[in-house]
Design a protein around this motif. Sequence first.
Motif, short mmCIF file in Angstrom:
data_model
loop_
_atom_site.label_atom_id
_atom_site.label_comp_id
_atom_site.label_asym_id
_atom_site.label_seq_id
_atom_site.Cartn_x
_atom_site.Cartn_y
_atom_site.Cartn_z
N MET A 1 0.83 -1.22 -0.09
CA MET A 1 -0.24 -0.19 0.08
C MET A 1 0.69 1.14 -0.15
SD MET A 1 -2.13 1.91 2.70
CE MET A 1 -3.26 3.25 2.21
N LYS A 2 0.55 2.35 -0.91
CA LYS A 2 1.29 3.63 -0.77
C LYS A 2 0.22 4.64 -0.74
CE LYS A 2 5.07 5.47 -3.88
NZ LYS A 2 5.73 5.37 -5.10
N ILE A 3 0.38 5.61 -0.13
CA ILE A 3 -0.16 7.04 0.06
C ILE A 3 0.28 7.73 -1.23
CG2 ILE A 3 -0.94 8.91 1.22
CD1 ILE A 3 -2.07 6.21 2.49
N LEU A 4 -0.64 8.20 -2.03
CA LEU A 4 -0.10 9.24 -2.95
C LEU A 4 -0.50 10.69 -2.79
CD1 LEU A 4 -1.34 6.72 -6.10
CD2 LEU A 4 0.99 6.97 -5.14
N ARG A 5 -1.56 10.87 -2.04
CA ARG A 5 -2.10 12.36 -1.92
C ARG A 5 -2.84 12.42 -0.87
NH1 ARG A 5 -6.88 14.08 -4.03
NH2 ARG A 5 -7.40 16.40 -3.88
N VAL A 6 -2.93 13.49 -0.35
CA VAL A 6 -3.77 13.55 0.91
C VAL A 6 -4.23 15.09 0.82
CG1 VAL A 6 -1.89 14.20 2.60
CG2 VAL A 6 -4.05 13.47 3.61
N ALA A 7 -5.72 15.27 1.30
CA ALA A 7 -6.10 16.60 1.29
C ALA A 7 -7.19 16.70 2.50
CB ALA A 7 -6.92 17.06 -0.01
N GLY A 8 -7.46 17.90 2.73
CA GLY A 8 -8.35 17.83 4.27
C GLY A 8 -9.18 19.33 4.16
N VAL A 9 -9.87 19.69 4.63
CA VAL A 9 -10.80 20.86 4.76
C VAL A 9 -11.23 20.94 6.24
CG1 VAL A 9 -12.61 22.30 4.23
CG2 VAL A 9 -11.56 20.75 2.39
N ASN A 10 -10.91 21.94 6.87
CA ASN A 10 -11.33 22.24 8.27
C ASN A 10 -11.05 21.28 9.35
OD1 ASN A 10 -12.64 24.69 7.52
ND2 ASN A 10 -14.49 23.72 7.20
N LEU A 11 -9.70 20.65 9.28
CA LEU A 11 -9.30 19.54 9.98
C LEU A 11 -8.15 20.31 11.11
CD1 LEU A 11 -8.64 16.82 7.81
CD2 LEU A 11 -10.47 17.20 9.16
N ALA A 12 -8.39 20.44 12.41
CA ALA A 12 -7.58 20.96 13.51
C ALA A 12 -7.23 22.44 13.08
CB ALA A 12 -6.60 20.19 13.88
N SER A 13 -6.07 22.67 13.06
CA SER A 13 -5.45 24.04 12.94
C SER A 13 -5.39 24.32 11.21
CB SER A 13 -4.19 24.12 13.23
OG SER A 13 -2.94 23.38 12.64
#
Length: 235
Positions: free
Chosen positions: A1-13
């Motif tokens: 398994m390999k993480i290629l991309r991560v995105a987020g909205v309104n997470l912690a700071s």
Amino acid sequence: MKILRVAGVNLASLDEFDIDFRKVTSDRNRIFAIIGDTGAGKSTILDAICLALYGRTPRISRYGTNSGAVELEEGQSVGTDDSINVMTRGKNNCSATVDFEGRGGVYRAVYSVCKKRTNFSYSFEVRRLDVNGIPGELLVDREKAFRLKPLEDFIQPYTGLTWEQFKKVIVLPQGEFAAFLEDDSKAKTSLLEKLTGTEIYRKIDALVTERISGIKTVLDDYHKRMNVISNNKNI
């Protein structure tokens, strides 16, 4: 398994972020570090990866936390160990997205939460990505009902890892490295086989061993019958 991309909205700071790890690595440079001051959001990036795939985060599950996300009307609240507490204080929704290479292809997992007056609505989906990274076939589509069933039951067929395995080797939480080293050898062997793709050789070894055992049983039976025939002739 390999993480290629991560995105987020309104997470912690972090209000909004989108990190494509393929753009910071190359054939010659495959190692990178996420650095920054305390509170800059380094751990939040790991939170987003965990949320998008498993709907939970190790640091909140372990320590508990409080944020604006637990402030509901009519005296309603959520537990301090609920992963929703990673939502930015004062916001009404949050989401985490991860593109990853897993079993049988490349996928996109999206976990999102919307704050309502007295509760939250949760949603989770997994789509297959084509060679250009365009979302295609919808593989998993769950809303609030999935809370009645562990989220890992839906994602494990694509990551190949349980939540416990994932957090031990993909996003090993701070202070838990020793726990992984001290894990029993059978558990570590099974986990490392899945990560390196060598579990197929263990299966082949088991099949060969079983085949040899079967042949040996047949051969022993043959020798016994030959001895009986030989003894009868001598009589």
